[in-house]
Design a protein around this motif. Structure first.
Motif, PDB file in Angstrom:
ATOM      1  N   MET A   1       3.899  15.765 -14.320  1.00  0.00           N
ATOM      2  CA  MET A   1       4.836  16.491 -13.458  1.00  0.00           C
ATOM      3  C   MET A   1       5.266  17.805 -14.060  1.00  0.00           C
ATOM      4  O   MET A   1       5.906  18.614 -13.418  1.00  0.00           O
ATOM      5  CB  MET A   1       6.095  15.638 -13.225  1.00  0.00           C
ATOM      6  CG  MET A   1       5.771  14.302 -12.649  1.00  0.00           C
ATOM      7  SD  MET A   1       6.356  13.016 -13.736  1.00  0.00           S
ATOM      8  CE  MET A   1       5.246  11.718 -13.375  1.00  0.00           C
ATOM      9  N   LEU A   2       4.958  18.002 -15.339  1.00  0.00           N
ATOM     10  CA  LEU A   2       5.347  19.240 -15.998  1.00  0.00           C
ATOM     11  C   LEU A   2       4.238  20.267 -15.969  1.00  0.00           C
ATOM     12  O   LEU A   2       4.412  21.369 -16.451  1.00  0.00           O
ATOM     13  CB  LEU A   2       5.739  18.955 -17.446  1.00  0.00           C
ATOM     14  CG  LEU A   2       6.947  18.048 -17.621  1.00  0.00           C
ATOM     15  CD1 LEU A   2       7.054  17.628 -19.064  1.00  0.00           C
ATOM     16  CD2 LEU A   2       8.206  18.764 -17.212  1.00  0.00           C
TER      17      LEU A   2
ATOM     18  N   LYS B   1       8.130  10.271  -5.409  1.00  0.00           N
ATOM     19  CA  LYS B   1       7.360  11.069  -6.381  1.00  0.00           C
ATOM     20  C   LYS B   1       8.170  12.280  -6.824  1.00  0.00           C
ATOM     21  O   LYS B   1       8.182  12.642  -8.004  1.00  0.00           O
ATOM     22  CB  LYS B   1       6.050  11.534  -5.752  1.00  0.00           C
ATOM     23  CG  LYS B   1       5.039  10.440  -5.621  1.00  0.00           C
ATOM     24  CD  LYS B   1       3.721  10.949  -5.070  1.00  0.00           C
ATOM     25  CE  LYS B   1       2.848   9.769  -4.699  1.00  0.00           C
ATOM     26  NZ  LYS B   1       1.688  10.132  -3.896  1.00  0.00           N
ATOM     27  N   ARG B   2       8.868  12.892  -5.840  1.00  0.00           N
ATOM     28  CA  ARG B   2       9.693  14.059  -6.173  1.00  0.00           C
ATOM     29  C   ARG B   2      10.820  13.674  -7.111  1.00  0.00           C
ATOM     30  O   ARG B   2      11.164  14.423  -8.038  1.00  0.00           O
ATOM     31  CB  ARG B   2      10.267  14.662  -4.887  1.00  0.00           C
ATOM     32  CG  ARG B   2       9.674  16.011  -4.555  1.00  0.00           C
ATOM     33  CD  ARG B   2      10.276  16.583  -3.308  1.00  0.00           C
ATOM     34  NE  ARG B   2       9.591  16.113  -2.124  1.00  0.00           N
ATOM     35  CZ  ARG B   2      10.202  15.676  -1.013  1.00  0.00           C
ATOM     36  NH1 ARG B   2      11.508  15.659  -0.942  1.00  0.00           N
ATOM     37  NH2 ARG B   2       9.506  15.274   0.016  1.00  0.00           N
TER      38      ARG B   2
ATOM     39  N   MET C   1      14.422   3.610   2.856  1.00  0.00           N
ATOM     40  CA  MET C   1      14.133   3.526   1.426  1.00  0.00           C
ATOM     41  C   MET C   1      13.481   4.812   0.929  1.00  0.00           C
ATOM     42  O   MET C   1      12.920   5.572   1.699  1.00  0.00           O
ATOM     43  CB  MET C   1      13.150   2.377   1.161  1.00  0.00           C
ATOM     44  CG  MET C   1      13.532   1.073   1.804  1.00  0.00           C
ATOM     45  SD  MET C   1      12.154  -0.086   1.794  1.00  0.00           S
ATOM     46  CE  MET C   1      11.755  -0.151   0.085  1.00  0.00           C
ATOM     47  N   THR C   2      13.580   5.043  -0.386  1.00  0.00           N
ATOM     48  CA  THR C   2      12.837   6.155  -0.991  1.00  0.00           C
ATOM     49  C   THR C   2      11.463   5.642  -1.381  1.00  0.00           C
ATOM     50  O   THR C   2      11.320   4.840  -2.294  1.00  0.00           O
ATOM     51  CB  THR C   2      13.513   6.704  -2.256  1.00  0.00           C
ATOM     52  OG1 THR C   2      14.136   5.624  -2.943  1.00  0.00           O
ATOM     53  CG2 THR C   2      14.520   7.761  -1.939  1.00  0.00           C
ATOM     54  N   ILE C   3      10.454   6.086  -0.644  1.00  0.00           N
ATOM     55  CA  ILE C   3       9.068   5.728  -0.970  1.00  0.00           C
ATOM     56  C   ILE C   3       8.215   6.976  -0.828  1.00  0.00           C
ATOM     57  O   ILE C   3       8.686   8.011  -0.400  1.00  0.00           O
ATOM     58  CB  ILE C   3       8.519   4.626  -0.045  1.00  0.00           C
ATOM     59  CG1 ILE C   3       8.844   4.939   1.414  1.00  0.00           C
ATOM     60  CG2 ILE C   3       9.055   3.278  -0.423  1.00  0.00           C
ATOM     61  CD1 ILE C   3       8.226   3.987   2.385  1.00  0.00           C
TER      62      ILE C   3
ATOM     63  N   TYR D   1       0.802  -1.208   0.000  1.00  0.00           N
ATOM     64  CA  TYR D   1       0.000   0.000   0.000  1.00  0.00           C
ATOM     65  C   TYR D   1       0.842   1.267   0.000  1.00  0.00           C
ATOM     66  O   TYR D   1       0.335   2.356  -0.192  1.00  0.00           O
ATOM     67  CB  TYR D   1      -0.957   0.020   1.202  1.00  0.00           C
ATOM     68  CG  TYR D   1      -2.169  -0.836   1.001  1.00  0.00           C
ATOM     69  CD1 TYR D   1      -2.076  -2.223   1.017  1.00  0.00           C
ATOM     70  CD2 TYR D   1      -3.418  -0.285   0.775  1.00  0.00           C
ATOM     71  CE1 TYR D   1      -3.188  -3.015   0.817  1.00  0.00           C
ATOM     72  CE2 TYR D   1      -4.530  -1.068   0.584  1.00  0.00           C
ATOM     73  CZ  TYR D   1      -4.409  -2.439   0.603  1.00  0.00           C
ATOM     74  OH  TYR D   1      -5.516  -3.223   0.400  1.00  0.00           O
ATOM     75  N   PHE D   2       2.162   1.122   0.191  1.00  0.00           N
ATOM     76  CA  PHE D   2       3.070   2.262   0.061  1.00  0.00           C
ATOM     77  C   PHE D   2       3.358   2.500  -1.404  1.00  0.00           C
ATOM     78  O   PHE D   2       3.547   1.565  -2.172  1.00  0.00           O
ATOM     79  CB  PHE D   2       4.396   1.979   0.772  1.00  0.00           C
ATOM     80  CG  PHE D   2       4.345   2.137   2.254  1.00  0.00           C
ATOM     81  CD1 PHE D   2       4.305   1.032   3.076  1.00  0.00           C
ATOM     82  CD2 PHE D   2       4.352   3.384   2.829  1.00  0.00           C
ATOM     83  CE1 PHE D   2       4.263   1.170   4.446  1.00  0.00           C
ATOM     84  CE2 PHE D   2       4.320   3.534   4.196  1.00  0.00           C
ATOM     85  CZ  PHE D   2       4.271   2.423   5.010  1.00  0.00           C
ATOM     86  N   TYR D   3       3.440   3.799  -1.795  1.00  0.00           N
ATOM     87  CA  TYR D   3       3.862   4.129  -3.151  1.00  0.00           C
ATOM     88  C   TYR D   3       5.359   3.860  -3.249  1.00  0.00           C
ATOM     89  O   TYR D   3       6.159   4.483  -2.564  1.00  0.00           O
ATOM     90  CB  TYR D   3       3.569   5.610  -3.422  1.00  0.00           C
ATOM     91  CG  TYR D   3       4.049   6.102  -4.761  1.00  0.00           C
ATOM     92  CD1 TYR D   3       5.276   6.729  -4.899  1.00  0.00           C
ATOM     93  CD2 TYR D   3       3.263   5.943  -5.897  1.00  0.00           C
ATOM     94  CE1 TYR D   3       5.712   7.186  -6.126  1.00  0.00           C
ATOM     95  CE2 TYR D   3       3.695   6.403  -7.123  1.00  0.00           C
ATOM     96  CZ  TYR D   3       4.913   7.024  -7.226  1.00  0.00           C
ATOM     97  OH  TYR D   3       5.348   7.473  -8.442  1.00  0.00           O
TER      98      TYR D   3
END
Lengths: 179, 92
Positions: free
Chosen positions: A150-151, A104-105, A97-99, A55-57
């Motif tokens: 993102m743009l 997203k960034r 971790m990067t989550i 459930y984590f992105y």
């Protein structure tokens, strides 16, 4: 009849007996017993740990299983069965971790970078079209919906396909960086 | 141009593929563009600041090399297909 419960932090198992007695006329019924709030995300308590972690992105089935085996959690153990020490270990591993927002960034930054340089991939993102060489005569629905989100940060004009075309191909009307 | 070509890259032991441009130093100094059809040329550090005119099959498009472009190919910055625009034809 939908039985929806949100007793934050407390499992209300006594309500399960009512759920069986009351006739259910709806096609589906929702019974959320309780949620565990971990690192900014609500995780369903009654699920197996390796499933709840998805459930984590940024975490899918493989990473979830790896985390569980690293912390020696039993394959079938539920989130509600974990002790506090184990939960602390889990949040420790996850914070390494990067989550979620960090990821997203990162993704957004990568896309911005490509657009800034002026690569073909960046231009496709700006146009909202498929990036990996797919056909656009038909079948580019997902790309048109998702690409280049993102743009589109500084939008003042209604972002439709028409306006994008009207304002020129290689200049995303809503991007900060203009070539 | 397949973006995936950047991902499935050339073996490291071979070294990157690039082209020796004779007038590279001249281009960096004076700003005169170098006309080239070598789209597959990897951008190397000694090319920073140079201006190229990269062929796209029909015309030569200007590319100014910056530090962030190192490791990519010249052809990535020169699009080969014309944008799709819809003009309603008046012939009925």
């Amino acid at each position: 009849m939908d039985v929806i419960l949100f007793r934050y932090g407390q499992p209300a198992r006594f309500l399960l007996q009512f759920a069986t007695i009351i006739p259910l006329y709806s096609s589906y019924s929702l019974l959320i017993t309780s949620m565990l709030h971990l690192l900014g995300v609500n995780l369903p308590d009654q699920k197996v740990v390796s499933v709840a972690l998805t459930y984590f992105y940024g975490i899918g089935p493989l990473t979830a299983r790896k985390i569980c085996s690293r912390l020696s959690f039993h394959k079938e153990c539920k989130l509600s069965e974990l002790t506090e020490g184990q939960l602390n270990q889990l949040s420790g591993v996850l914070s390494e971790m990067t989550i979620e927002n960090d990821l997203k960034r990162q993704v957004a930054a990568n896309v911005q970078h490509l657009r800034q340089i002026g690569t073909y991939v960046g231009k496709r993102h700006a146009m909202g079209l498929p990036v990996h060489g797919q056909r656009t005569r038909g079948n580019s629905v997902t790309a048109k919906k998702l690409n280049g989100k993102m743009l589109r940060k500084y939008s003042t004009v209604a972002d439709t396909a028409f306006t994008r075309q009207a304002m020129g191909m290689f200049q995303s009307p809503l991007s900060k960086h203009q070539n | 141009m397949l973006p995936s070509l950047v991902a499935c890259s050339r073996s490291v032991w071979k070294g990157p593929y690039f082209v020796h441009f004779a007038n590279l130093k001249e281009s960096i100094a004076s700003g005169t563009p170098i006309k080239t059809m070598a789209r597959a040329c990897t951008i190397m550090p000694h090319m920073i600041g140079a201006r190229f005119m990269v062929h796209n099959g029909k015309e030569y498009l200007p590319v100014r090399v910056t530090e962030e472009m190192i490791g990519r190919k010249l052809g990535e910055f020169s699009h080969t297909r014309k944008a799709f625009t819809y003009r309603l034809t008046k012939n009925k």
